[in-house]
Scaffold this motif. Structure first.
Motif, PDB file in Angstrom:
ATOM      1  N   ALA A   2      77.958  25.433  -2.065  1.00  0.00           N
ATOM      2  CA  ALA A   2      76.602  25.738  -2.514  1.00  0.00           C
ATOM      3  C   ALA A   2      75.608  24.844  -1.788  1.00  0.00           C
ATOM      4  CB  ALA A   2      76.518  25.528  -4.005  1.00  0.00           C
ATOM      5  N   ILE A   4      72.230  22.605  -2.057  1.00  0.00           N
ATOM      6  CA  ILE A   4      71.384  21.876  -3.013  1.00  0.00           C
ATOM      7  C   ILE A   4      70.192  21.300  -2.243  1.00  0.00           C
ATOM      8  CG2 ILE A   4      73.280  21.306  -4.588  1.00  0.00           C
ATOM      9  CD1 ILE A   4      73.358  18.532  -3.284  1.00  0.00           C
ATOM     10  N   GLU A  12      67.425  21.807   2.278  1.00  0.00           N
ATOM     11  CA  GLU A  12      68.673  22.330   1.726  1.00  0.00           C
ATOM     12  C   GLU A  12      69.848  21.655   2.406  1.00  0.00           C
ATOM     13  OE1 GLU A  12      68.514  26.586   2.148  1.00  0.00           O
ATOM     14  OE2 GLU A  12      67.375  26.793   0.307  1.00  0.00           O
ATOM     15  N   SER A  14      74.301  21.094   2.070  1.00  0.00           N
ATOM     16  CA  SER A  14      75.557  21.547   1.469  1.00  0.00           C
ATOM     17  C   SER A  14      76.009  20.544   0.421  1.00  0.00           C
ATOM     18  CB  SER A  14      76.625  21.684   2.552  1.00  0.00           C
ATOM     19  OG  SER A  14      77.899  21.848   1.963  1.00  0.00           O
ATOM     20  N   ASP A  15      76.585  21.031  -0.658  1.00  0.00           N
ATOM     21  CA  ASP A  15      77.088  20.121  -1.688  1.00  0.00           C
ATOM     22  C   ASP A  15      78.324  19.364  -1.218  1.00  0.00           C
ATOM     23  OD1 ASP A  15      78.817  22.214  -1.710  1.00  0.00           O
ATOM     24  OD2 ASP A  15      78.854  22.452  -3.885  1.00  0.00           O
TER      25      ASP A  15
END
Length: 119
Positions: A2, A4, A12, A14-15
């Motif tokens: 996802a 974040i 943005e 990536s988790d």
């Protein structure tokens, strides 16, 4: 996987990433955040300067000028009561010299930034 938002820059990320690719802020849960740069410390004068400012010494003219005013006024009253106008005028001149000296002390200190001390 996802995406974040970075808490630092809002991009943005990536988790799965350990740090934001844009600003380098650690975003992983196990990552240690980088220390923030300390803000500017408040500037305070050195203790010696504060003490020197608070401790105003009394100089020679700080005592002589008011004494000239008092002595001149007293002498003027004395001489004029005796009918001696000539010496009464001299006493008034002495008193005015003290007044001018006292005013000069009050004006001169802030103007020159000194508090009755010779440095």
């Amino acid at each position: 996987m996802a995406l974040i938002n970075c808490p630092e820059c809002g991009c943005e990320v990536s988790d799965q990433a350990t740090a934001c690719p844009s600003c380098g802020y650690p975003v992983a849960s196990g990552a240690v955040p980088r220390p923030q740069a300390p803000g500017p410390r408040p500037v305070s004068p050195p203790p010696a300067a504060v003490e020197r400012e608070a401790r105003r010494s009394i100089g020679f003219w700080d005592i002589i000028s008011p004494l000239l005013v008092i002595a001149g006024a007293a002498a003027a009253v004395f001489f004029f009561q005796r009918g001696d106008a000539k010496h009464g005028i001299y006493a008034i001149v002495l008193c005015l010299g003290g007044v001018i000296g006292t005013i000069g002390l009050m004006i001169g200190r802030p103007w020159h930034g000194k508090m009755g001390r010779r440095d």
